[in-house]
Design an enzyme around this catalytic site. Structure first.
Site, PDB file in Angstrom:
ATOM      1  N   HIS A   1      38.570  49.318  45.660  1.00 57.86           N
ATOM      2  CA  HIS A   1      37.863  48.236  46.044  1.00 57.86           C
ATOM      3  C   HIS A   1      37.221  49.533  47.179  1.00 57.86           C
ATOM      4  CE1 HIS A   1      34.514  44.585  47.851  1.00 57.86           C
ATOM      5  NE2 HIS A   1      35.150  45.501  48.791  1.00 57.86           N
TER       6      HIS A   1
ATOM      7  N   ASP B   1      40.920  46.569  42.172  1.00 55.05           N
ATOM      8  CA  ASP B   1      40.391  45.168  43.400  1.00 55.05           C
ATOM      9  C   ASP B   1      40.657  44.106  42.716  1.00 55.05           C
ATOM     10  OD1 ASP B   1      38.581  45.099  45.729  1.00 55.05           O
ATOM     11  OD2 ASP B   1      37.310  44.999  43.957  1.00 55.05           O
TER      12      ASP B   1
ATOM     13  N   SER C   1      30.370  44.950  47.779  1.00 56.10           N
ATOM     14  CA  SER C   1      30.954  43.958  48.507  1.00 56.10           C
ATOM     15  C   SER C   1      30.448  42.975  48.954  1.00 56.10           C
ATOM     16  CB  SER C   1      31.986  44.754  49.547  1.00 56.10           C
ATOM     17  OG  SER C   1      32.940  44.223  50.122  1.00 56.10           O
TER      18      SER C   1
END
Length: 268
Positions: free
Chosen positions: A242, A212, A118
């Site tokens: 995610h 995601d 991320s």
């Protein structure tokens, strides 16, 4: 069960110790007494506003053991207390520190992988770009796990998956906004997807998640690197959203992703 427990068991590792060097906290996971171990520098996720050693400890234990490597986690500065370029500066500073101390810790300074999930994937990419532009040394490879690459949020997957899959569009963008409060979203270190200097990056592995908001931008980076002649692979994990990399305690896809990253590290 708290969110850290969802990452699975805290498997034992031969040695885990903390170091603070030049004011930057690091945690070192050493899986073997051997010398010249492959090195993984890891930047945790958390949308630039959260995350620490504890949130990612269990994945990094697994990576150290499965990858037979030396893992160094970096506790970079977070927003809103610290805005751009604090995290970016800490990330590249940590890379130089690790290379300098690698031999002392039993690692191979010529086999460094820079990785993150991320926001950490974003930092990994920008660190590699900064190192490339500095021209002193480069990591052997980078591993980008559902990286945050576009602060303008212009991909279709932001629209398709931005509301209903735990880590929402608002959560991602609020992190960007807190950290990038003093720069534009289209700044080249805010949205590295659109940079024109991506050629010459090291071997790159990108992991994306089917549901995601960031899946499109991760795969767009893959296509751009492919066109530029960078050695690159991209793997999309199906049925997950995610953040799944932190869910090895309940997700077979997370366990597979950790095994996949470990195999990248151990295949010298």
């Amino acid at each position: 069960m708290n969110t850290i427990d969802l990452a699975g068991d805290a498997v034992p590792v031969l040695d885990i110790f903390d170091q603070t060097i030049d004011g930057l906290p690091l945690r070192i996971y050493k899986s073997s007494d051997q010398i010249n171990l492959p090195i993984l520098i890891y930047y945790h996720g958390g949308c630039f506003v959260s995350g620490d050693f504890d949130t990612h400890d269990r994945q990094l234990r697994m990576l150290a053991n499965l990858g037979c490597c030396l893992v160094i986690a970096v506790d970079y500065r977070l927003a809103p207390e610290h805005v751009y370029p604090a995290a970016h500066d800490d990330a590249v500073k940590s890379a130089h520190i690790v290379r300098e101390h690698a031999t002392l810790w039993g690692g191979n300074p010529d086999d460094i992988t820079i990785a993150g999930d991320s926001a950490g994937g974003h930092l990994a990419l920008v660190t590699c770009l900064r190192l490339k532009n500095q021209g002193q040394w480069m990591p052997k490879r980078q591993v980008l796990i559902y990286p945050m690459l576009d602060a303008t949020a212009s991909s279709d997957s932001y629209k398709k998956f931005g509301d209903d899959y735990v880590i929402t569009r608002d959560a991602l963008l609020s992190g960007f906004e807190a950290y990038l409060s003093n720069v534009s979203p289209d700044h080249p270190e805010a949205s590295p997807l659109y940079r024109d200097d991506l050629a010459g990056l090291p071997e790159t592995h990108i992991l994306t998640a089917e549901y995601d908001a960031l899946v499109d931008e991760g795969e767009a980076l893959y296509r751009r690197l492919l066109e530029l002649g960078v050695e690159v692979q991209c793997r999309r994990y199906l049925g997950v959203n995610h953040g799944f990399f932190q869910l090895a305690g309940i997700s077979s896809a997370a366990r597979k992703a950790i095994e996949d990253v470990a195999s990248i590290l151990s295949n010298v």
